[in-house]
Design an enzyme around this catalytic site. Sequence first.
Site, PDB file in Angstrom:
ATOM      1  N   SER A  62     152.894  14.801  31.428  1.00  0.00           N
ATOM      2  CA  SER A  62     152.831  13.451  31.969  1.00  0.00           C
ATOM      3  C   SER A  62     154.035  13.195  32.867  1.00  0.00           C
ATOM      4  O   SER A  62     155.167  13.542  32.532  1.00  0.00           O
ATOM      5  CB  SER A  62     152.790  12.462  30.803  1.00  0.00           C
ATOM      6  OG  SER A  62     152.926  11.152  31.279  1.00  0.00           O
ATOM      7  N   VAL A  63     153.769  12.569  34.020  1.00  0.00           N
ATOM      8  CA  VAL A  63     154.848  12.331  34.986  1.00  0.00           C
ATOM      9  C   VAL A  63     154.959  10.842  35.365  1.00  0.00           C
ATOM     10  O   VAL A  63     155.478  10.487  36.414  1.00  0.00           O
ATOM     11  CB  VAL A  63     154.650  13.202  36.264  1.00  0.00           C
ATOM     12  CG1 VAL A  63     154.921  14.663  35.967  1.00  0.00           C
ATOM     13  CG2 VAL A  63     153.251  13.015  36.854  1.00  0.00           C
ATOM     14  N   LYS A  88     152.865   8.443  22.529  1.00  0.00           N
ATOM     15  CA  LYS A  88     151.540   8.641  21.934  1.00  0.00           C
ATOM     16  C   LYS A  88     150.532   7.630  22.472  1.00  0.00           C
ATOM     17  O   LYS A  88     149.365   7.947  22.652  1.00  0.00           O
ATOM     18  CB  LYS A  88     151.629   8.544  20.407  1.00  0.00           C
ATOM     19  CG  LYS A  88     152.482   9.638  19.792  1.00  0.00           C
ATOM     20  CD  LYS A  88     152.589   9.482  18.285  1.00  0.00           C
ATOM     21  CE  LYS A  88     153.384   8.292  17.823  1.00  0.00           C
ATOM     22  NZ  LYS A  88     154.822   8.338  18.138  1.00  0.00           N
ATOM     23  N   GLY A 101     155.521   0.913  17.696  1.00  0.00           N
ATOM     24  CA  GLY A 101     155.337   0.210  18.968  1.00  0.00           C
ATOM     25  C   GLY A 101     154.720   1.174  19.954  1.00  0.00           C
ATOM     26  O   GLY A 101     155.364   2.120  20.388  1.00  0.00           O
ATOM     27  N   HIS A 102     153.452   0.971  20.260  1.00  0.00           N
ATOM     28  CA  HIS A 102     152.775   1.841  21.216  1.00  0.00           C
ATOM     29  C   HIS A 102     152.564   1.077  22.521  1.00  0.00           C
ATOM     30  O   HIS A 102     151.884   0.063  22.537  1.00  0.00           O
ATOM     31  CB  HIS A 102     151.427   2.312  20.662  1.00  0.00           C
ATOM     32  CG  HIS A 102     151.568   3.320  19.572  1.00  0.00           C
ATOM     33  ND1 HIS A 102     150.522   3.784  18.825  1.00  0.00           N
ATOM     34  CD2 HIS A 102     152.666   3.962  19.104  1.00  0.00           C
ATOM     35  CE1 HIS A 102     150.961   4.682  17.954  1.00  0.00           C
ATOM     36  NE2 HIS A 102     152.259   4.797  18.098  1.00  0.00           N
ATOM     37  N   THR A 114     161.899  -3.278  18.591  1.00  0.00           N
ATOM     38  CA  THR A 114     163.153  -3.997  18.336  1.00  0.00           C
ATOM     39  C   THR A 114     163.979  -4.230  19.606  1.00  0.00           C
ATOM     40  O   THR A 114     164.964  -4.970  19.565  1.00  0.00           O
ATOM     41  CB  THR A 114     164.023  -3.189  17.341  1.00  0.00           C
ATOM     42  OG1 THR A 114     164.226  -1.885  17.898  1.00  0.00           O
ATOM     43  CG2 THR A 114     163.360  -3.054  15.997  1.00  0.00           C
ATOM     44  N   ASP A 170     158.229   7.472  19.412  1.00  0.00           N
ATOM     45  CA  ASP A 170     158.329   7.026  20.816  1.00  0.00           C
ATOM     46  C   ASP A 170     158.123   8.154  21.816  1.00  0.00           C
ATOM     47  O   ASP A 170     158.671   8.138  22.908  1.00  0.00           O
ATOM     48  CB  ASP A 170     159.694   6.355  21.083  1.00  0.00           C
ATOM     49  CG  ASP A 170     159.959   5.241  20.101  1.00  0.00           C
ATOM     50  OD1 ASP A 170     159.055   4.436  19.914  1.00  0.00           O
ATOM     51  OD2 ASP A 170     161.056   5.208  19.512  1.00  0.00           O
ATOM     52  N   GLU A 171     157.314   9.126  21.454  1.00  0.00           N
ATOM     53  CA  GLU A 171     157.077  10.262  22.355  1.00  0.00           C
ATOM     54  C   GLU A 171     156.169   9.870  23.514  1.00  0.00           C
ATOM     55  O   GLU A 171     156.111  10.572  24.527  1.00  0.00           O
ATOM     56  CB  GLU A 171     156.446  11.441  21.588  1.00  0.00           C
ATOM     57  CG  GLU A 171     157.315  12.031  20.488  1.00  0.00           C
ATOM     58  CD  GLU A 171     157.101  11.328  19.159  1.00  0.00           C
ATOM     59  OE1 GLU A 171     156.357  10.317  19.121  1.00  0.00           O
ATOM     60  OE2 GLU A 171     157.683  11.782  18.150  1.00  0.00           O
ATOM     61  N   GLN A 208     155.162   6.676  14.609  1.00  0.00           N
ATOM     62  CA  GLN A 208     156.454   7.360  14.428  1.00  0.00           C
ATOM     63  C   GLN A 208     156.308   8.860  14.748  1.00  0.00           C
ATOM     64  O   GLN A 208     155.416   9.213  15.498  1.00  0.00           O
ATOM     65  CB  GLN A 208     157.003   7.137  13.008  1.00  0.00           C
ATOM     66  CG  GLN A 208     157.492   5.717  12.745  1.00  0.00           C
ATOM     67  CD  GLN A 208     156.421   4.794  12.215  1.00  0.00           C
ATOM     68  OE1 GLN A 208     155.630   5.179  11.383  1.00  0.00           O
ATOM     69  NE2 GLN A 208     156.400   3.563  12.679  1.00  0.00           N
TER      70      GLN A 208
HETATM   71  P1  IMP Z   1     161.562   1.557   9.142  1.00  0.00           P
HETATM   72  O1  IMP Z   1     160.329   2.334   9.474  1.00  0.00           O
HETATM   73  O2  IMP Z   1     161.542   0.169   9.714  1.00  0.00           O
HETATM   74  O3  IMP Z   1     161.881   1.578   7.691  1.00  0.00           O
HETATM   75  O4  IMP Z   1     162.802   2.276   9.879  1.00  0.00           O
HETATM   76  C1  IMP Z   1     163.276   3.548   9.470  1.00  0.00           C
HETATM   77  C2  IMP Z   1     163.706   4.384  10.672  1.00  0.00           C
HETATM   78  O5  IMP Z   1     162.570   4.742  11.437  1.00  0.00           O
HETATM   79  C3  IMP Z   1     164.638   3.677  11.654  1.00  0.00           C
HETATM   80  O6  IMP Z   1     165.523   4.630  12.202  1.00  0.00           O
HETATM   81  C4  IMP Z   1     163.702   3.172  12.742  1.00  0.00           C
HETATM   82  O7  IMP Z   1     164.363   2.972  13.966  1.00  0.00           O
HETATM   83  C5  IMP Z   1     162.722   4.316  12.787  1.00  0.00           C
HETATM   84  N1  IMP Z   1     161.388   3.910  13.271  1.00  0.00           N
HETATM   85  C6  IMP Z   1     160.449   3.217  12.600  1.00  0.00           C
HETATM   86  N2  IMP Z   1     159.353   3.067  13.354  1.00  0.00           N
HETATM   87  C7  IMP Z   1     159.603   3.684  14.519  1.00  0.00           C
HETATM   88  C8  IMP Z   1     158.822   3.911  15.690  1.00  0.00           C
HETATM   89  O8  IMP Z   1     157.660   3.510  15.804  1.00  0.00           O
HETATM   90  N3  IMP Z   1     159.423   4.611  16.689  1.00  0.00           N
HETATM   91  C9  IMP Z   1     160.681   5.106  16.567  1.00  0.00           C
HETATM   92  N4  IMP Z   1     161.441   4.929  15.493  1.00  0.00           N
HETATM   93  C10 IMP Z   1     160.910   4.232  14.473  1.00  0.00           C
HETATM   94 MG    MG Z   2     157.222   3.445  19.875  1.00  0.00          MG
END
Ligand code: IMP
Ligand code: MG
Length: 428
Positions: free
Chosen positions: A413-414, A15, A39-40, A301, A12-13, A224
Amino acid sequence: MNQILIGAQWGDEGKGKIIDILARKSNIIVRYQGGNNAGHTVKFDDEVHVLHLIPSGILHPGKICIIGNGVVIDPEALFHEIKVLESKGVKVHGRLFVSEQAHIIFPYHRLIDALLEESRSNGEFIGTTKKGIGPCYADKMARTGIRVGDLRDLPYFRHRLALVLKEKNKVLRRIYGHRGLSFKKVCTDTLRFRKRLLAIAIDTPSYLYHAAKKRKNILFEGAQGTLLDVDHGTYPFVTSSNASVGGAIAGSGVSPTLIDNVIGVVKAYTTRVGEGPFPTQFPPVLMKQIQTKGGEFGSTTGRPRRCGWFDALIARHSVRINGLNEMVIMKLDVLSGLDEIKIAVGYKLNGKTYRDFPPSSCKLVRCRPIYETMKGWKQDLTAVKRWKDLPLNAQRYIRRLSRLMETRIAMVSVGSKRSQTIRLTNGK
Ligand code: IMP
Ligand code: MG
């Protein structure tokens, strides 16, 4: 030029926004690991799109998008995403291809993901997205996975699925007291997508090889972040793929010698969604403030993201693991208004000082950050377009981060719009 973009924190940086900028000069955009756990969020033509499985490059007309062999594909999620995009006028047909070698996420993967998480006790929760990602990768490694290409040979596909489901049902019934899944239903539900999936399934490593030889520009879109990498992250509180640079190579079949640049993305602070150690996590009041100001809620989520100060140890760890030539710093505007800004420059544990990130969650959970404190700035940054228009304290903060991370800064980025990006041609 072939580039890899990597998340250098816990995901979630931001990207999505940078991919959107880099995609303009690319011909092909490739996802290489993870699945629809990602989630982008991309603001494109003033419309907000959230992409989970399809590369963010799809929003740029004419670009080819590839879902590589390292990605795990939930067919229902894929075709739902395509439908949503097409309903918004994005043409996907003829531009999206998936690897024949990519593994398929089945309903039993999602079910086991949820049941496993429920069976964990306090302190052991991972906080997975429950999309079946982990169990699907586990099957891949256990050689009990089923790949997109297996759908070509129907009798073989049915045979494999029957075999695997028999084992899964044993686990579901004997361990979880679940009644199990019907072969007929799982098979029919998957075969609904067979024709459409096979219509876009190709030999992606070979496609990418030939594209690279023709000097097409390929952009590798990481999902991720490095600290969620199954090898280099905060194991076991990680995702189940290689979110660091190695994942781009293994998950696409493209040779490292064809890669010209590796770029990292960090936020000006740190966030983490899900469980696991997080040494620089804010106290509750500041957490709420930054969560609200930064809109820190998971795009997959909806869970609130935990927020904290910038941690130079984890960012430098990412620079080293990925060989990041340059870094992009996101959301600097969110820090406006704070009197002081802290940066973790070391950890303390049992009287010992650590300057490098310790590769053990057991240790990390007990580490206390050593902070360096910098002066904040009051000005709103969202309209700043040039480096020299940033408040001096913001410039100092960025320069300090660059020094601590041991890499140059390419952009700051701002805001979420493409125009809210400060490019630093000579680095900082
Ligand atoms: P999984 O990838 O669903 O197995 O989740 C494992 C861990 O990675 C959990 O802490 C999730 O919240 C985290 N996670 C998975 N995908 C993302 C992402 O795209 N962004 C941030 N955290 C993620
Ligand atoms: Mg994300």
